[in-house]
Motif scaffolding. Structure first.
Motif, PDB file in Angstrom:
ATOM      1  N   ILE A 132       0.806  -1.299   0.054  1.00 53.93           N
ATOM      2  CA  ILE A 132      -0.207   0.063  -0.082  1.00 53.93           C
ATOM      3  C   ILE A 132       0.993   1.198  -0.063  1.00 53.93           C
ATOM      4  CG2 ILE A 132      -1.842  -1.007   1.073  1.00 53.93           C
ATOM      5  CD1 ILE A 132      -0.809   0.346   3.639  1.00 53.93           C
ATOM      6  N   CYS A 133       2.148   1.130  -0.282  1.00 57.09           N
ATOM      7  CA  CYS A 133       3.108   2.340  -0.285  1.00 57.09           C
ATOM      8  C   CYS A 133       3.410   2.877  -1.827  1.00 57.09           C
ATOM      9  CB  CYS A 133       4.361   1.755   0.202  1.00 57.09           C
ATOM     10  SG  CYS A 133       5.402   3.146   0.653  1.00 57.09           S
ATOM     11  N   ASP A 134       3.132   4.322  -1.598  1.00 60.93           N
ATOM     12  CA  ASP A 134       3.334   4.797  -3.084  1.00 60.93           C
ATOM     13  C   ASP A 134       4.872   4.831  -3.481  1.00 60.93           C
ATOM     14  OD1 ASP A 134       0.905   6.251  -3.990  1.00 60.93           O
ATOM     15  OD2 ASP A 134       0.901   6.662  -1.892  1.00 60.93           O
ATOM     16  N   SER A 184       3.573  12.681  -1.493  1.00 60.79           N
ATOM     17  CA  SER A 184       2.679  13.926  -1.984  1.00 60.79           C
ATOM     18  C   SER A 184       1.176  13.711  -2.008  1.00 60.79           C
ATOM     19  CB  SER A 184       3.422  14.080  -3.240  1.00 60.79           C
ATOM     20  OG  SER A 184       2.392  14.726  -4.227  1.00 60.79           O
ATOM     21  N   LYS A 185       0.602  14.496  -1.143  1.00 67.63           N
ATOM     22  CA  LYS A 185      -0.778  14.366  -1.289  1.00 67.63           C
ATOM     23  C   LYS A 185      -1.589  14.260  -2.518  1.00 67.63           C
ATOM     24  CE  LYS A 185      -1.377  16.740   3.391  1.00 67.63           C
ATOM     25  NZ  LYS A 185      -2.064  17.630   4.090  1.00 67.63           N
ATOM     26  N   ASP A 186      -0.797  15.060  -3.485  1.00 64.44           N
ATOM     27  CA  ASP A 186      -1.567  15.119  -4.980  1.00 64.44           C
ATOM     28  C   ASP A 186      -1.392  13.680  -5.519  1.00 64.44           C
ATOM     29  OD1 ASP A 186      -2.612  16.618  -7.112  1.00 64.44           O
ATOM     30  OD2 ASP A 186      -0.560  15.954  -7.987  1.00 64.44           O
ATOM     31  N   PHE A 187      -0.166  12.995  -5.243  1.00 60.44           N
ATOM     32  CA  PHE A 187       0.025  11.725  -5.982  1.00 60.44           C
ATOM     33  C   PHE A 187      -0.225  10.539  -5.116  1.00 60.44           C
ATOM     34  CE2 PHE A 187       3.012   8.620  -7.304  1.00 60.44           C
ATOM     35  CZ  PHE A 187       2.557   8.236  -8.580  1.00 60.44           C
ATOM     36  N   TYR A 224      -0.250  12.080 -14.341  1.00 60.87           N
ATOM     37  CA  TYR A 224      -0.255  11.962 -12.972  1.00 60.87           C
ATOM     38  C   TYR A 224       0.624  12.518 -11.848  1.00 60.87           C
ATOM     39  CZ  TYR A 224      -3.583   8.063 -13.610  1.00 60.87           C
ATOM     40  OH  TYR A 224      -4.643   7.563 -14.067  1.00 60.87           O
ATOM     41  N   ARG A 225       1.728  12.901 -12.829  1.00 61.17           N
ATOM     42  CA  ARG A 225       2.876  13.812 -11.816  1.00 61.17           C
ATOM     43  C   ARG A 225       4.001  14.540 -12.589  1.00 61.17           C
ATOM     44  NH1 ARG A 225       6.595   9.537  -8.403  1.00 61.17           N
ATOM     45  NH2 ARG A 225       7.533   8.647 -10.048  1.00 61.17           N
ATOM     46  N   PHE A 226       4.361  15.577 -12.173  1.00 62.41           N
ATOM     47  CA  PHE A 226       5.490  16.125 -12.625  1.00 62.41           C
ATOM     48  C   PHE A 226       6.599  15.854 -11.666  1.00 62.41           C
ATOM     49  CE2 PHE A 226       3.345  19.824 -15.087  1.00 62.41           C
ATOM     50  CZ  PHE A 226       2.815  18.985 -16.043  1.00 62.41           C
TER      51      PHE A 226
END
Ligand code: SF4
Ligand code: SF4
Ligand code: FES
Ligand code: FES
Lengths: 561, 180
Positions: A147-149, A251-254, A289-291
């Motif tokens: 469950i880890c990003d 990152s809360k965004d990602f 999804y991300r920069f």
């Protein structure tokens, strides 16, 4: 005899160099190398190993941060030339140096090399040390990779596979800590995953100058924290999620959005200010999804600002223009639109037409605008865009290509200075036709009532705006992530970027239809690829003369002007 | 009541700061001075220290949470330090610690100092008290008690209570043979 022996002699390196041996391979390394701030300091074992092509695993060391030497993952064994009673290096009968192996290992990240040093990175002892360091790090680690990003780009995972033990010997109870610490508006901390490398502390303290984080408590209870009641909130916080070697800072965004191994990586640039930070775009199935920052020491080192990093959601907005349109276009068709615009432009009279082009367009696109402007006898300008600058990367100019627009003669020397003039000339009937590429001029001093007086108004943009809504023809453009091209940053560095995702609907890169328009209107073709337009630009515009597209490579080239 | 550092304490702090080449080097000494005066290091004391020394409060909090001698909350009247290190452990100090905690309604598994609800006792499981030859060792405030047993511990607790006039029921003096 003596001569030839000397040339192989590790102690007789050329000036400024040191000869060291890494795992049996002798290499010459510079005596000093740049530290995190670029100051010359004695070369470390870790740097020497890197130059010898040998990777030394490390957690706390980061080339752009002060050395902390706390994780011990980089431990290596080494030896130095033994000295005889005469304080001179002792030699074997064959002339080679007698090496005295140090009884203790050393951390490669913080130990300088010395002449004749031998570094051993793959001895059984080194392997055991790495295994033991990992075993200690994993004692209280929650092992929640599923469950880890960070999974997939986690140094704890990678090193465990490469250097760790297969199974845990720890049967005691793990220390539990807070798994959801809301450190700041953009960063979430899982204290259990943290390996206390202090990279985040050093980054925010030494690079950003905001000494906001620290380690509280002691021993296995140690944890990263901000002072209670304060938040970790500066414009660079998300870089800590990048440099955190594990999944402690996310990152809360990602977070929880996408597994990193599914992401397609595209080399690109941030387009949110004139600095032009180099980035990697992570996308999947045509969605961004991300920069993340891409290292370029001439521009952004390893960092980028939070503002630029998170400025991508608008690309997916519902009000994107997805087809050509306008009051004079009967059906949303490119062919009709180009025909209509080309026919309209052929009737314009020099001196009675003006062009506003965005400084968000690429060098190549602005060059095509320049060709049009020259042929039509149209004055040009850009719409300036600014915001507060900071002392690290963020620049007050929030357009990515103002410099390019200036070098190409599109922007007024003070960008935007022509816009009030255009407004006046429209009002007094001098300007009868206006082309607006990638801007909403109604937000830059040209009122909709004025635009309504024009005989011919063509606009393009990414989203529907006040100008496109009342134009005779409008064309759907692309975000920079949807096309290729180059920008010139505020310091005059030309940098290229690649396409990450497809534009929506019928939207097409500006280069595609601008080259078509140039061809129709002027009768001259400059090709329809970024490369061919760049070549034509190079032949004509002095600032680009000595630079070929291929020269831009990954890090760009500084213009001579 | 608003929190303030009295003039004489601040003067003492200023004198401490002057002893060091850099103000931040004085931080541990300043904290000791504040703890001596206030009895513990409150968030206000942390913030005051940070302002005084040109630091951020997190820098001070790191120290306060690292060193066990700094107290974040007021301690009880009696500070019981039970040695947990090898000699004492072998001589049964862990059982003593558990016994004391249970008697005082505290959680023996919890790290860090804990204070009983009546505010009388603060129990701390500490590293070697440097009297390993007379293990197990307990310190009650500044007095060292050697070769402790469960019975002696019970007696010690009663003695402490007695000193504060909060003795339990029964005749302590007769039971233990000491003057209340
Ligand atoms: S949060 Fe990440 S970067 Fe910060 S100390 Fe922990 S492991 Fe290192
Ligand atoms: S500093 Fe400018 S270019 Fe760099 S990330 Fe921020 S907005 Fe983008
Ligand atoms: S990388 Fe050398 S001690 Fe952490
Ligand atoms: S081990 Fe308890 S006093 Fe040393």
């Amino acid at each position: 005899m003596k001569q030839s022996q000397q040339s192989n002699d590790p102690l007789a390196a050329p000036p400024g160099m040191i000869s060291v041996t890494v795992d049996g391979r002798t290499v010459l390394v510079p005596r000093t190398m740049p530290d995190w701030q670029g100051r010359q300091v004695p070369t470390t074992m870790l740097q020497a190993c890197e130059l010898a092509g040998v990777t030394v695993p490390h957690y706390c060391y980061h080339p752009k941060l002060p050395v902390a030497g706390n994780c011990r993952m980089c431990l290596v064994e080494y030896g130095v030339p033994a000295l005889g009673p005469d304080r001179k290096p002792m030699r074997q009968p064959d002339g080679s140096l007698v090496i005295k192996k140090s009884p203790r290992p050393a951390i490669a990240c913080a130990t300088p090399v010395s002449p004749g040093m031998e570094i051993y990175t793959s001895t059984p002892t080194v392997k055991l040390m790495r295994q033991s360091v990992l075993e200690f790090l994993l004692i209280n680690h929650p092992l929640d990779c599923p469950i880890c990003d960070q999974a997939g780009e986690c140094k704890l995972q990678e090193y465990s596979v490469e250097y760790g033990r297969a199974s845990s010997r720890f049967v005691e109870t793990k220390v539990h800590k807070n798994k959801q610490v809301d450190l700041g508006p953009r960063i979430m901390l899982d204290q259990e995953r943290c390996i206390l490398c202090s990279r985040c502390i050093r980054f925010t303290r030494d690079v950003v100058g905001d000494d906001a984080l620290g380690i509280v408590n002691r021993g296995s209870y140690s944890a990263i924290a901000a002072y209670p009641g304060t938040t970790f909130d500066n414009n660079y916080t998300l870089n800590t999620a990048d440099i955190c070697p594990v999944g402690a800072l996310t990152s809360k965004d990602f977070r929880f959005q996408m597994r990193v191994w599914f992401l397609k990586e595209t080399m690109s640039l941030c387009a949110s200010c004139g600095t032009g930070c180099n980035i990697v775009i992570g996308s999947r199935e045509n969605r961004i999804y991300r920069f993340t920052p891409r290292q370029n020491d001439a521009v952004n080192s390893c960092w980028m600002c939070d503002y630029g990093r998170l400025n991508y959601r608008w690309i997916e907005r519902a009000d994107r223009l997805t087809n050509p349109g306008g009051t004079k276009l009967t059906k949303p068709d490119w062919e009709d639109a180009i025909n209509g615009i080309a026919a309209g432009l052929k009737q314009t009279i020099p001196g009675h037409i003006a062009i506003v082009a965005s400084a968000r367009l690429t060098n190549e696109e602005l060059y095509l605008v320049r060709r049009l402007a020259q042929f039509l006898g149209a004055p040009t300008d850009c719409a300036p865009r600014s915001g507060p600058a900071d002392n690290l990367l963020l620049c007050a100019d929030r357009n990515p290509n103002t410099k390019g627009a200036q070098l190409l003669g599109i922007a007024a020397s003070l960008p935007g200075a022509n816009l009030p003039v255009f407004a006046r000339l429209i009002r007094n009937g001098t300007i009868r036709s206006l082309l607006v590429f990638g801007e909403d001029v109604t937000r830059h001093g040209i009122a909709p009532e004025d635009l309504a007086r024009l005989d011919f108004l063509v606009a393009s943009d990414i989203h529907s705006n006040g100008t496109t809504m009342i134009s005779h023809y409008f064309l759907p453009g692309c975000a920079h992530v949807e096309k290729r091209g180059s920008f010139t940053n505020v310091h005059g560095r030309i940098q290229k970027f690649e396409k990450a995702v497809d534009p929506p609907g019928l939207a097409r890169p500006e280069l595609y239809w601008l080259s078509e328009l140039v061809c129709r209107v002027t009768g001259q073709s400059v090709g329809r690829t970024v490369e061919s337009v760049f070549e034509a630009m190079r032949a004509e515009v002095p600032a680009f003369r000595n630079i070929a597209w291929a020269d831009l490579e990954d890090h760009g080239v500084a213009t001579s002007v | 009541m608003s929190w303030a550092v009295p003039k004489e304490v601040e003067e003492k702090v200023d004198a401490l700061v002057r002893r060091y080449p850099k103000p931040r080097s004085a931080v541990v000494m300043v904290l000791h001075a504040l703890q001596e005066h206030f009895g513990c290091i409150s968030p206000e004391a942390i913030e005051w220290t940070a302002r005084k020394l040109g630091l951020r409060p997190i820098n001070v909090l790191e120290l306060v949470t690292f060193y066990p001698m700094f107290r974040r909350e007021p301690f009880g009247k009696f500070h019981l330090r039970i040695c947990r290190t090898l000699s004492c452990a072998l001589a049964g100090s862990h059982q003593l610690h558990r016994h004391i905690c249970e008697k005082l309604g505290l959680d023996p598994a919890k790290p860090g100092p804990q204070t009983s609800t009546d505010g009388l006792f603060t129990v701390e499981f500490v590293e070697c008290l440097a009297s390993c030859g007379t293990a197990p060792v307990i310190m009650c405030n500044e007095t060292q008690h050697e070769q402790m047993t469960i019975e002696q511990v019970d007696k010690l607790l009663d003695q402490c209570r007695c000193k504060c006039g909060t003795g339990r029921e029964g005749n302590l003096a007769a039971e233990h043979g000491f003057e209340p």
